[in-house]
Design a protein around this motif. Sequence first.
Motif, PDB file in Angstrom:
ATOM      1  N   UNK A 137     -50.607  81.272 -76.828  1.00 17.08           N
ATOM      2  CA  UNK A 137     -51.031  81.127 -75.168  1.00 17.08           C
ATOM      3  C   UNK A 137     -50.037  82.787 -74.456  1.00 17.08           C
ATOM      4  N   UNK A 138     -50.234  83.126 -73.551  1.00 15.08           N
ATOM      5  CA  UNK A 138     -49.560  83.455 -72.690  1.00 15.08           C
ATOM      6  C   UNK A 138     -48.610  82.708 -72.230  1.00 15.08           C
ATOM      7  N   UNK A 139     -47.533  83.182 -71.815  1.00 17.04           N
ATOM      8  CA  UNK A 139     -46.252  82.556 -70.889  1.00 17.04           C
ATOM      9  C   UNK A 139     -46.715  83.282 -69.932  1.00 17.04           C
ATOM     10  N   UNK A 140     -46.950  82.066 -68.865  1.00 18.76           N
ATOM     11  CA  UNK A 140     -46.860  82.684 -67.316  1.00 18.76           C
ATOM     12  C   UNK A 140     -46.179  81.712 -66.345  1.00 18.76           C
ATOM     13  N   UNK A 141     -45.991  83.078 -65.669  1.00 13.99           N
ATOM     14  CA  UNK A 141     -45.070  82.314 -64.417  1.00 13.99           C
ATOM     15  C   UNK A 141     -45.243  82.689 -62.890  1.00 13.99           C
ATOM     16  N   UNK A 142     -44.941  81.850 -62.084  1.00 18.58           N
ATOM     17  CA  UNK A 142     -45.746  82.134 -60.696  1.00 18.58           C
ATOM     18  C   UNK A 142     -44.426  81.847 -59.658  1.00 18.58           C
TER      19      UNK A 142
END
Length: 431
Positions: free
Chosen positions: A132-137
């Motif tokens: 899965x992708x690594x997600x940042x917000x």
Amino acid sequence: MTKLKVYNQRKKLKYLFKIMKGMLRTMLCQFTFRNYRSYRDEAELSMQATSMKEFERSLIACPDGQSFLPVAAVYGPNAGGKSNLLEALDYVRSAVARPVRMLSARDGGLDEECPLMPRCSAFEFDDVSVSEPTEFELYYRAGNHEYRYALSVHADEIVYEGLWRRKLGASRSAMLFEREGVEIKLGPTLRKLATAASFNPSLPYLSFLCINFDAPVVKEAASWFLNGVFLNYNCSFLERALEQILDEADSPEITRFLSAVDVRIDGFRVEKASEGRNRRVFVRHNVGGKHYELRLPEESAGTQKLLGLAAFLLIAFNRGATVVIDELDAKLHPKLLRYVILLFKDPEVNKSGAQLIFSSQDVSTMRNDVFRRDEIWFAARGEGEASQLWSLADIHEANGNLVSRNAAFDKQYLSGRYGADPYLTRIEEWD
């Protein structure tokens, strides 16, 4: 670390120090991420102040009535996830800032062999997370706007990116751009400025805009990433780089800072680089009415750290910036650590709304006369070796009440009541 790597990092740090001086005021509001290093599940670090009443004078007040924290301190056991939290924040900052510095400022002497994007490591203790992708917000403020920036990375490729902004006081935000893979959708503001064609898909689109378009909206949107700085004082690299970044013009201010913490120097002078020789810094001392000079590397590690730290802090206080420091307590006396923390919490000093986010193992400053409860955070490994992050402001006592503002935070933490200190039980089992 090889001499070449140290040399290249010195040049990057020197350029970072230079561009920090010209940036506008920025502030971090909230950072959320998932699937990064030891963090499998979503973790959130919030810099928005809760309704708690302690240290209200120290809060950073904004024109729309919102208040934000000047400090966030992260505690927890070794290998619990403190550094990985700060590295996650630095990853998304560096992802945007590194291409800008490399491609827009070649005169900074940056290493062209360095990859445009920093390496992104997903949680590796289960097969699902790796795929899965690594997600940042990020929610951050710059000028009169609040921005939301989202970035998703998988196998070091950008799979999604988006940027929105909201004028302070407004209820709705406007999309500036969204990206899926190489497909770009522009909002009305950027549609007037740029087209989505011919950009390098290996770098963030926000970086592409910042490199190619000298427009106020782009400069403001990128300012938090270019303004912020990440320092790791658990290594000796910064001390070795100091001679390349110190500016003799800052000597009076830095000397006053050091004098306030009882480090006695009379200033420093910089000997410019000559052929075959790097810049050299000489620290002046007045002892018994006589003047002496020592080369900077001959000073104690603590003095060197304070010199470098003061240089960055003075810029942060002048311009307003987010300063992230891993192992801030390394080589610092506990009283000096407390002094640095309280500088950020003093509105007479921190007039521009600078923020300090740091990790520490020194619990002597974990006190109710230093921190608000929402300024204290904990990181520790949980089920499946995945790190978790939580705030002291979220912890409830056995009676269901929140931890009291008058509690002995350090003693309760060491007794295991906050859930991030597993060592005491294990040590007892060894006996």
